[in-house]
Write a protein that holds these residues in place. Sequence first.
Motif, mmCIF file in Angstrom:
data_model
loop_
_atom_site.group_PDB
_atom_site.id
_atom_site.type_symbol
_atom_site.label_atom_id
_atom_site.label_comp_id
_atom_site.label_asym_id
_atom_site.label_seq_id
_atom_site.Cartn_x
_atom_site.Cartn_y
_atom_site.Cartn_z
ATOM 1 N N TYR A 1 -36.837 -33.733 -23.785
ATOM 2 C CA TYR A 1 -37.998 -33.029 -24.328
ATOM 3 C C TYR A 1 -39.063 -32.861 -23.255
ATOM 4 O O TYR A 1 -39.002 -33.499 -22.196
ATOM 5 C CB TYR A 1 -38.598 -33.832 -25.486
ATOM 6 C CG TYR A 1 -37.775 -33.891 -26.753
ATOM 7 C CD1 TYR A 1 -37.977 -32.967 -27.775
ATOM 8 C CD2 TYR A 1 -36.827 -34.895 -26.949
ATOM 9 C CE1 TYR A 1 -37.250 -33.032 -28.964
ATOM 10 C CE2 TYR A 1 -36.090 -34.966 -28.132
ATOM 11 C CZ TYR A 1 -36.316 -34.027 -29.129
ATOM 12 O OH TYR A 1 -35.598 -34.096 -30.300
ATOM 13 N N LYS B 1 -36.835 -22.110 -24.172
ATOM 14 C CA LYS B 1 -35.881 -22.252 -25.275
ATOM 15 C C LYS B 1 -35.618 -23.720 -25.589
ATOM 16 O O LYS B 1 -35.615 -24.577 -24.703
ATOM 17 C CB LYS B 1 -34.552 -21.578 -24.912
ATOM 18 C CG LYS B 1 -34.571 -20.061 -25.015
ATOM 19 C CD LYS B 1 -33.166 -19.516 -24.844
ATOM 20 C CE LYS B 1 -33.076 -18.047 -25.206
ATOM 21 N NZ LYS B 1 -33.964 -17.188 -24.422
ATOM 22 N N PHE B 2 -35.388 -23.981 -26.877
ATOM 23 C CA PHE B 2 -34.888 -25.289 -27.289
ATOM 24 C C PHE B 2 -33.380 -25.339 -27.041
ATOM 25 O O PHE B 2 -32.726 -24.303 -26.847
ATOM 26 C CB PHE B 2 -35.184 -25.517 -28.776
ATOM 27 C CG PHE B 2 -36.622 -25.852 -29.060
ATOM 28 C CD1 PHE B 2 -37.077 -27.163 -28.966
ATOM 29 C CD2 PHE B 2 -37.522 -24.857 -29.424
ATOM 30 C CE1 PHE B 2 -38.403 -27.474 -29.220
ATOM 31 C CE2 PHE B 2 -38.851 -25.162 -29.692
ATOM 32 C CZ PHE B 2 -39.301 -26.477 -29.579
ATOM 33 N N PHE C 1 -39.331 -21.378 -28.033
ATOM 34 C CA PHE C 1 -40.491 -22.251 -28.252
ATOM 35 C C PHE C 1 -41.711 -21.402 -28.561
ATOM 36 O O PHE C 1 -42.020 -20.454 -27.846
ATOM 37 C CB PHE C 1 -40.722 -23.099 -26.999
ATOM 38 C CG PHE C 1 -42.109 -23.669 -26.874
ATOM 39 C CD1 PHE C 1 -42.602 -24.573 -27.808
ATOM 40 C CD2 PHE C 1 -42.924 -23.298 -25.809
ATOM 41 C CE1 PHE C 1 -43.880 -25.103 -27.684
ATOM 42 C CE2 PHE C 1 -44.203 -23.824 -25.673
ATOM 43 C CZ PHE C 1 -44.689 -24.722 -26.609
ATOM 44 N N ASP D 1 -44.313 -24.441 -33.190
ATOM 45 C CA ASP D 1 -43.580 -25.680 -32.936
ATOM 46 C C ASP D 1 -44.528 -26.778 -32.454
ATOM 47 O O ASP D 1 -44.418 -27.931 -32.879
ATOM 48 C CB ASP D 1 -42.479 -25.445 -31.894
ATOM 49 C CG ASP D 1 -41.433 -24.451 -32.366
ATOM 50 O OD1 ASP D 1 -40.934 -24.611 -33.495
ATOM 51 O OD2 ASP D 1 -41.141 -23.497 -31.612
ATOM 52 N N THR E 1 -45.415 -30.195 -34.414
ATOM 53 C CA THR E 1 -45.164 -31.489 -33.773
ATOM 54 C C THR E 1 -46.325 -32.448 -33.972
ATOM 55 O O THR E 1 -46.139 -33.593 -34.411
ATOM 56 C CB THR E 1 -44.921 -31.298 -32.267
ATOM 57 O OG1 THR E 1 -43.728 -30.528 -32.073
ATOM 58 C CG2 THR E 1 -44.769 -32.633 -31.562
ATOM 59 N N ASN F 1 -38.876 -28.824 -32.502
ATOM 60 C CA ASN F 1 -38.761 -27.501 -33.118
ATOM 61 C C ASN F 1 -38.921 -27.594 -34.634
ATOM 62 O O ASN F 1 -38.225 -28.348 -35.304
ATOM 63 C CB ASN F 1 -37.391 -26.906 -32.764
ATOM 64 C CG ASN F 1 -37.175 -25.541 -33.372
ATOM 65 O OD1 ASN F 1 -36.408 -25.396 -34.308
ATOM 66 N ND2 ASN F 1 -37.841 -24.529 -32.847
ATOM 67 N N ARG F 2 -39.845 -26.781 -35.173
ATOM 68 C CA ARG F 2 -40.168 -26.875 -36.606
ATOM 69 C C ARG F 2 -38.996 -26.465 -37.498
ATOM 70 O O ARG F 2 -38.578 -27.222 -38.384
ATOM 71 C CB ARG F 2 -41.384 -26.003 -36.922
ATOM 72 C CG ARG F 2 -41.672 -25.942 -38.403
ATOM 73 C CD ARG F 2 -42.920 -25.152 -38.741
ATOM 74 N NE ARG F 2 -43.054 -25.017 -40.205
ATOM 75 C CZ ARG F 2 -44.179 -24.698 -40.810
ATOM 76 N NH1 ARG F 2 -45.274 -24.474 -40.129
ATOM 77 N NH2 ARG F 2 -44.215 -24.597 -42.138
ATOM 78 N N TYR G 1 -35.782 -26.037 -36.924
ATOM 79 C CA TYR G 1 -34.602 -26.881 -36.771
ATOM 80 C C TYR G 1 -34.800 -28.213 -37.488
ATOM 81 O O TYR G 1 -33.911 -28.691 -38.216
ATOM 82 C CB TYR G 1 -34.328 -27.120 -35.282
ATOM 83 C CG TYR G 1 -33.251 -28.137 -35.012
ATOM 84 C CD1 TYR G 1 -31.910 -27.761 -34.980
ATOM 85 C CD2 TYR G 1 -33.562 -29.482 -34.788
ATOM 86 C CE1 TYR G 1 -30.913 -28.710 -34.730
ATOM 87 C CE2 TYR G 1 -32.580 -30.418 -34.549
ATOM 88 C CZ TYR G 1 -31.255 -30.032 -34.522
ATOM 89 O OH TYR G 1 -30.269 -30.964 -34.285
ATOM 90 N N ASN H 1 -33.254 -32.223 -30.400
ATOM 91 C CA ASN H 1 -33.280 -30.806 -30.005
ATOM 92 C C ASN H 1 -34.599 -30.535 -29.275
ATOM 93 O O ASN H 1 -35.614 -30.253 -29.900
ATOM 94 C CB ASN H 1 -33.162 -29.914 -31.248
ATOM 95 C CG ASN H 1 -33.261 -28.440 -30.916
ATOM 96 O OD1 ASN H 1 -32.839 -28.003 -29.842
ATOM 97 N ND2 ASN H 1 -33.823 -27.662 -31.823
ATOM 98 N N THR I 1 -36.710 -29.095 -25.417
ATOM 99 C CA THR I 1 -36.740 -28.014 -24.416
ATOM 100 C C THR I 1 -36.477 -28.577 -23.035
ATOM 101 O O THR I 1 -36.618 -27.874 -22.039
ATOM 102 C CB THR I 1 -38.118 -27.338 -24.412
ATOM 103 O OG1 THR I 1 -39.117 -28.317 -24.078
ATOM 104 C CG2 THR I 1 -38.453 -26.713 -25.747
#
Length: 566
Positions: A57, A97-98, A104, A108, A112, A186-187, A189, A221, A223
């Motif tokens: 992350y 990208k995740f 992203f 998100d 978080t 990621n929200r 996901y 998951n 980035t």
Amino acid sequence: MHHAFAPALLAGLLLGSPALAASSKDTLVIQASADVPTLDPAIAYDTTSLGLIAQMYDTLLTYQGTSLSRLKPMLATRWAATDGGRRFTFTLRPNVKFHSGAPFTCADAEYTFRRNLVTNSSESSNWFLAESLLGTSRNANDDKTITWARIQKAVQCTNGQLVFTLPKADPAFLSKLVYTGQVIVNRAYSASIGEWDGTEKTWKAWVGKLTPGSALSRKPNGTGPYQLVRADATTHLFTAFSGYWGNPPAIKQVLRQRVAEPATRQQAFLRGDADLIEGSGRAADEAQMRGRPGVGWTDGLPSTQAWAILMNQQIKPGALGSGKLDGKGVPPDFFKDAALRQAFTAAFNYGQYIRDQLKGQGFQRTMLLPETFPGYDPSAPKATYDPKRATELFRKAWGGKVWTSGFTLTAHYRAGSAAQQTALEVLKSSIESINPKFRINVQPKPWSDLLSSDNRGREPLVMMGWSPDYADADNFVYTFYHSKGYYGDWLNWNDATADRLIDQARSTVTPAQRNGLYRQLARRAYTQAPFILIPAEREYRFYRSEVTGWVFNPVLPVAWKDLVKR
């Protein structure tokens, strides 16, 4: 908080994975004794978990190299503080990208931090984020003033930018965002695998409910430069993420293995089957590792721990002996006398501790704050071993009664801790040589028992330490020196001057002003002597010499993406 790093074990795994040969230049093998409690950033609060989360992350920002003051962008490209340090606006990095392939977005980041505030519990590190954004370290179950409206206001997306609104200025806020537990998830996901969906409708059900074995822990998951391929009780396999926004890592695969037996780790390391292992302490590691073929060694690294012998100024019944100044015990307020505390600090043989315990690799600090942290004052006076001065102070303490009557007290150390045992025995030896009527009984105690009795104020004299949650002086200064701090509270240490200086520093955003307040605090603490400051150790790391690129930041996990294997 906080550490921990194969080949019967390794060989068995490699049978089905010939690409994972330990000698391969694109594979890093790490061995440690600890299990991995969680891979969910919102509840991780140990170095083992955080060390792996940091690879998968990204935070909004981080530190430049080994610095604890120079910030550099990660998922935020720039940021600005306004409204006297109460409002922070972050511009976010595009085209990120995740691991799932999703882009992203600001949503998100917003999700978080709201998730961290909602799920905040005593098991997680989010208490200090909540302290900044909500004005309390508690969650909505424990503090009924926390509402969804307050959480929304604290962090929100405005025109694609992430905006934090604080109830009052917090000079440590950016340092807190560097902490690995504040990485971005990621929200969509997270909601899809059964985590909180980020809505007002469901937030109350998630307050303080997060557990280490969460869905996001099982299926991370991020980035970041590495993604988890598979995991079981003893092994975690990571591969480089092909969609990573930064420079692609040179090492393509990382195998993290749990190997309990130190000798097994050492043999794997010396054969070259493991690149990085958990050590066994300086004495053992110097004897077994340093100077051996294929072993790289870095010494003289800054320590971010601070240790002290605490002198309890209102000892609860249970450890007082007779409870009087009659040579057979001590009264509850024995350490209230400043001359007595100063006598104890002058009686500790700092040089002997450095020689015996730290093998010469140690030094004295002026205050209970790592010297790499902004706010440390190297010019402040520090205690010195001076038996003659200690004698004079003991004669003065309690109007002369300590000297004529003597005392007996018991000092416990954590069973198995050579450092704590050595420190207390150094103190005992010196003090008992000053006056035969002085007696200190040094005894081991299981860690859980020692922590419990110390917390209840029953330990007269005990050695305790602190590791940082985030790289700001307040994390140490408030903990040790404030009357409401973690150790200040235990010690019944209550100094109005110290409290005033710390409270001012907590709300001052100008670094020079804060540092000036800490300089005053260091001098106040020197005269009041609430602690015996234990010398700090110069840290070291060892690793296979074919692995280069190590950057040892005092508070961040080593980034695998920086490493190259020749």
